[in-house]
Design an enzyme around this catalytic site. Structure first.
Site, PDB file in Angstrom:
ATOM      1  CB  SER A 168      -2.224  14.811   7.389  1.00 53.22           C
ATOM      2  OG  SER A 168      -2.520  13.620   7.229  1.00 53.22           O
TER       3      SER A 168
ATOM      4  CG  ASP B 298      -1.050   9.975   9.053  1.00 55.67           C
ATOM      5  OD1 ASP B 298      -1.645   9.237   9.870  1.00 55.67           O
ATOM      6  OD2 ASP B 298      -1.642  10.535   8.003  1.00 55.67           O
TER       7      ASP B 298
ATOM      8  CG  ASP C 294      -3.631  13.074  10.881  1.00 57.10           C
ATOM      9  OD1 ASP C 294      -3.176  12.255  10.392  1.00 57.10           O
ATOM     10  OD2 ASP C 294      -4.944  13.692  10.598  1.00 57.10           O
TER      11      ASP C 294
ATOM     12  CG  ASP D 248      -5.831  10.518   8.952  1.00 56.15           C
ATOM     13  OD1 ASP D 248      -4.789  10.349   8.651  1.00 56.15           O
ATOM     14  OD2 ASP D 248      -6.497  11.156   8.603  1.00 56.15           O
TER      15      ASP D 248
END
Length: 445
Positions: free
Chosen positions: A104, A243, A245, A247
């Site tokens: 992430s 960010d 990833d 999400d």
């Protein structure tokens, strides 16, 4: 039963250090594959594997593929794709599971493995415990006739782009808007700019040159200064930051002001309420500012709090049948659009809300000003009875606030620290209250 390997968001850590090592990830893939085969009645399941842009993704993907195929599971590989894209394709392709290789918003030297169950939803605690129970068992590769196959899928990004666009109202478009899109050199570097461009916006892309080592580096939703500068330099209407990833979402207006998840949730909820759409209510967390709760209620929108973490927000949304929730960090859930947090889709809902209300971000968010907060981290000793030590002062502070503020005491899950947060209409109330409670915990009253 406590989990040994899975945290609140899968398995995560520093690459090369347990558990983010090739041998452990091989065992993790094999154990997960065994559980899938059992739940599919001995049939050969298929899983989808996506990843972000970290250099370690190649190594971990290969280990996962080996583990799954050794257990008799077929694998579809997408290459770089945002986490919510993996969740969507797991559902759309009717697969047994999906896996995202990402840490992430963390630095490039970290990585992690996140699982999605059939339908693209997060794994239950029960399934995670089943997987953990098999990780330490001896690996017994399936006979050759039962081994799984691995293949790369073409057009995964295009499918996800079309899905994102489908969540934007069909009678609206983004023509006339100039947007700066910062994808944090992460999983959304290719798909995110295309979504906004194909809906009509003029797009300036930054943070879109991943090299394996620069994900989240001074860019993206956790470092919005680059986006602020680019918006001002390009005289853009808005900036959108994801960010690593994809999400999380932060946004910036034409004046360079940053809007966090709480502000964006309020914009979406207000527009839905004005349109007469029944969202049920909004789920925030114990850290959501009280001023936002009051502002939502003035719009006729119910509000409740979950524990910190998008997993817990999602649980509350599902239990209550509500549609909107999230955190200040930028995790935003719009359950009528997707069943997981999605930065691109959340941005589209904000942009649609601005058109529905015919107002800009600054005007809408002027409805509420965050109450001042004071946060103090208090170090404690193992076994220290800090709750008992602070209960009297805590009661006094809460009484003095008279419902015009909040106190949150939260023990850290990773270090010997109690986080004391006091929120009040006046900054000095918050500061004095937090200091008194912290002193009570340490015994220095």
């Amino acid at each position: 039963m406590a989990k040994k390997y899975f945290g609140t968001d899968g398995v995560r850590g520093e690459v090369g250090q347990f558990p983010i090592t090739p041998d452990f990830v091989l065992k993790l893939g094999y154990a997960a594959g065994q559980v899938l085969v059992q739940h599919d009645g001995g049939q050969k399941p298929t899983v989808l594997i996506g990843k972000d842009t970290r250099i370690s993704g190649y190594m971990l993907e290969a280990a996962l593929v080996a583990g799954f195929t050794a257990a008799g599971v077929n694998v579809i590989q997408t290459g770089p794709l945002p986490t919510p894209g993996v969740a969507y394709l797991t559902r759309a392709l009717r697969l047994s599971a999906g896996v995202m290789i990402s840490a992430s918003h963390n630095v490039y030297s970290d990585n992690g493995i996140k699982f999605f169950a059939e339908g693209g939803v997060k794994l239950s605690d029960e399934i995670e415990l089943e997987i953990e129970a098999k990780i330490d068992e001896e690996m017994k590769t399936q006979p050759s006739a039962r081994l799984g196959r691995a293949r790369r899928i073409n057009g995964a990004d295009d499918r996800y782009i079309e899905f994102c666009k489908s969540t934007f109202p069909s009678h609206l478009d983004l023509r006339g808007l100039k947007l700066v899109v910062d994808t944090a050199h992460g999983a959304g570097y290719d798909v995110a700019p295309k979504v906004f461009h194909e809906l009509g916006a003029q797009v300036v892309s930054i943070g879109d040159e991943p090299n394996g080592y620069n994900i989240n580096e001074k860019c993206g939703a956790t470092h919005p200064k680059a986006l602020q500068a680019a918006v001002l330099q390009n005289e853009a209407d808005y900036g959108i930051a994801l960010d690593g990833d994809g999400d999380r979402l932060m946004m910036v207006d034409r004046n360079g002001k940053v809007y966090d998840g709480d502000s964006l949730i309020y914009v979406i909820a207000k527009a839905r309420a004005r349109e007469g759409i029944n969202i049920g209510g909004v789920v925030g967390t114990v850290m959501t500012n009280m001023a936002m709760e009051i502002a939502l209620k003035e719009q006729g929108v119910d509000f409740c709090r979950a524990k910190v973490g998008d997993r817990y927000v999602l649980e509350q949304l599902n239990q209550r049948g509500w549609l909107i929730g999230g955190e200040a960090s930028g995790h935003i859930l719009c359950m009528d659009k997707h069943n997981t947090g999605d930065g691109i889709i959340s941005a589209l809902q904000v942009l649609a809300a601005l058109q529905m209300l015919n107002q800009d971000l600054a005007t809408i968010c002027a409805d509420w000003q965050p109450y001042p907060q004071t946060m103090i981290n208090v170090r404690i000793q193992k076994g220290q009875k800090w709750q008992e030590a602070s209960k009297d002062v805590l009661a006094e502070v809460e009484k003095e606030l008279e419902g015009k503020g909040r106190v949150v005491l939260r023990a850290s899950g990773t270090e010997p620290v109690v986080r004391v947060m006091v929120e009040a209409r006046q900054a000095d109330w918050a500061k004095k209250g937090a200091e008194r409670i912290a002193a009570a915990i340490t015994g220095k009253q």
